[in-house]
Design a protein around this motif. Structure first.
Motif, mmCIF file in Angstrom:
data_model
loop_
_atom_site.group_PDB
_atom_site.id
_atom_site.type_symbol
_atom_site.label_atom_id
_atom_site.label_comp_id
_atom_site.label_asym_id
_atom_site.label_seq_id
_atom_site.Cartn_x
_atom_site.Cartn_y
_atom_site.Cartn_z
ATOM 1 N N VAL A 60 0.840 -1.207 0.000
ATOM 2 C CA VAL A 60 0.000 0.000 0.000
ATOM 3 C C VAL A 60 0.872 1.252 0.000
ATOM 4 O O VAL A 60 0.602 2.222 -0.722
ATOM 5 N N THR A 64 1.222 4.435 -2.866
ATOM 6 C CA THR A 64 1.176 5.854 -2.513
ATOM 7 C C THR A 64 2.430 6.585 -2.971
ATOM 8 O O THR A 64 2.358 7.708 -3.489
ATOM 9 N N ARG A 135 -16.982 -0.809 2.599
ATOM 10 C CA ARG A 135 -15.840 0.112 2.661
ATOM 11 C C ARG A 135 -14.541 -0.620 2.315
ATOM 12 O O ARG A 135 -13.684 -0.091 1.600
ATOM 13 N N ALA A 136 -14.386 -1.836 2.827
ATOM 14 C CA ALA A 136 -13.171 -2.602 2.546
ATOM 15 C C ALA A 136 -13.058 -2.945 1.070
ATOM 16 O O ALA A 136 -11.978 -2.825 0.473
ATOM 17 N N ALA A 139 -12.124 0.169 -1.000
ATOM 18 C CA ALA A 139 -10.718 0.543 -0.800
ATOM 19 C C ALA A 139 -9.781 -0.433 -1.505
ATOM 20 O O ALA A 139 -8.864 -0.023 -2.233
ATOM 21 N N TRP A 143 -7.381 0.529 -4.580
ATOM 22 C CA TRP A 143 -5.928 0.448 -4.409
ATOM 23 C C TRP A 143 -5.312 -0.543 -5.381
ATOM 24 O O TRP A 143 -4.207 -0.315 -5.892
ATOM 25 N N PHE A 166 -8.286 9.677 -3.269
ATOM 26 C CA PHE A 166 -9.029 8.453 -2.931
ATOM 27 C C PHE A 166 -8.347 7.713 -1.782
ATOM 28 O O PHE A 166 -9.011 7.239 -0.852
ATOM 29 N N TYR A 167 -7.013 7.617 -1.842
ATOM 30 C CA TYR A 167 -6.286 6.940 -0.777
ATOM 31 C C TYR A 167 -6.470 7.648 0.558
ATOM 32 O O TYR A 167 -6.722 7.004 1.585
ATOM 33 N N THR A 170 -9.986 6.865 1.867
ATOM 34 C CA THR A 170 -10.255 5.478 2.260
ATOM 35 C C THR A 170 -9.406 5.022 3.441
ATOM 36 O O THR A 170 -9.891 4.296 4.311
ATOM 37 N N ILE A 171 -8.137 5.439 3.493
ATOM 38 C CA ILE A 171 -7.293 4.968 4.590
ATOM 39 C C ILE A 171 -7.776 5.507 5.925
ATOM 40 O O ILE A 171 -7.628 4.847 6.967
ATOM 41 N N VAL A 174 -10.711 2.811 6.621
ATOM 42 C CA VAL A 174 -10.416 1.387 6.773
ATOM 43 C C VAL A 174 -9.368 1.113 7.834
ATOM 44 O O VAL A 174 -9.360 0.038 8.437
#
Length: 356
Positions: A60, A64, A135-136, A139, A143, A166-167, A170-171, A174
């Motif tokens: 992940v 990024t 949500r999971a 994400a 990703w 988006f990251y 979502t991070i 989650v």
């Protein structure tokens, strides 16, 4: 672009090494899920979650970093791309590895087993199993698409900017869902940011460990500087969270820290802080070491060890059967690491083939 992405993705996943890595993750996830749900072994699923938390940081974080580099440029990203791209391409494996967690929510999270443990409005609108799964899935799919796209060098600056937004969105959700909700009465607005920086730190640490002779000294120095920034970021957010909880006289938050300041957990915290922050930070202050591949390799290993211990300290006290969960986490982490290496080799071989 879509056709190119499809063709290159199929080519990458069809390579023998990548297929072996994919099969290893899928088979291991299925076995742990069956053992955890069919037998009286919920600690297997809890250990799997802990291993997932540690192992997923580098993929992940690599996604990024690729997004950031696509927007900002810099020699560090060009040089480190040979390591970051295969790591980012493993995001589909990360998505597969989370399936046992989604299928075993009631065995892992107290709120999923008994909704009365949290407030009714939270249970209805947030910590509810369908919402958690949704949500999971959003994400992980997002990703994975970003990881594969930028791993194959097909993403543009606009997509990178949208991907970072988006990251960030979502991070923040989650990270709380997956890790912090193990103890749903404790909340922290900085937790998502801390996990995000920890992921960047883990990805950079892998780059430092795997740095080759192709790495220029200037690029090594830039990576060392990024390591300093991420180490400070993790330590600062963790410390300020503690200060706010303790000196703000917030009982539920203080209880979370008290549970992690008893028995052996004090030693775990000290080892994490010294080996995962103080030593690597002190080493990175020396310019000669920042430009040394062997020096950065030692720093990277210390930071990866610190990442492992940090997640153990964060999550393990929430489990009742800690010894079985720890053993499962260790075995799972080794298995997922081997699968990542196999998959990364397959992706790298496809990159070389296309370059030729």
């Amino acid at each position: 672009m879509i056709a190119a992405l499809r063709n290159q993705t199929l080519s990458a996943f069809a390579s023998p090494h990548a297929a072996a890595g994919l099969a290893l993750v899928s088979l291991t996830a299925a076995l742990v899920l069956m053992a955890g749900r069919l037998g009286p072994h919920p600690s297997l699923l809890q250990g799997w979650l802990l291993a997932f938390a540690i192992w997923s940081c580098a993929p992940v974080g690599s996604v990024t970093l690729l997004l950031i580099h696509r927007l900002t440029g810099g020699r560090w990203g060009v040089v480190a791309g040979a390591i970051l791209r295969p790591l980012a391409a493993t995001m589909p494996l990360v998505a597969i590895a989370f399936v046992p967690v989604l299928a075993g929510l009631t065995y892992i999270y107290p709120w999923a087993a008994d909704a009365s443990q949290i407030k009714p409005d939270i249970a209805r609108w947030y910590l509810d199993q369908p919402w958690f799964v949704l949500r999971a899935v959003i994400a992980l799919i997002g990703w994975s698409v970003l990881g594969v796209t930028f791993a194959l060098g097909l993403g543009g600056r606009l997509l990178a900017a949208l991907g970072l937004a988006f990251y960030g969105f979502t991070i923040s959700m989650v990270a709380v869902d997956w890790f912090l909700s193990l103890e749903p009465h404790y909340v922290s607005t900085a937790f998502g940011s801390m996990i995000a920086i920890q992921q960047l730190l883990a990805a950079l640490a892998v780059v430092a460990v795997l740095a080759t002779t192709n790495f220029e000294r200037r690029a090594l120095s830039d990576i060392a500087s990024l390591l300093i920034a991420t180490v400070l970021g993790v330590v600062y957010l963790e410390y300020m969270t503690y200060v706010v909880a303790w000196y703000g006289d917030l009982p539920e938050k203080a209880e979370w820290f008290l549970r992690r300041s008893k028995d052996a957990w004090v030693g775990v915290l000290l080892v994490t802080f010294v080996a995962g922050a103080v030593l690597p930070f002190s080493m990175l202050l020396f310019e000669g070491l920042r430009r040394s591949r062997s020096g950065l390799r030692i720093v990277g290993l210390l930071l990866l060890f610190g990442t492992v211990m940090h997640f153990v300290w964060l999550m393990m006290p929430a489990f009742s059967a800690q010894a079985p969960a720890a053993l499962t986490a260790l075995g799972t982490l080794l298995t997922l690491t081997i699968a990542s290496v196999l998959f990364g080799q397959g992706i790298a071989s496809v990159e070389v083939h296309h370059a030729e």
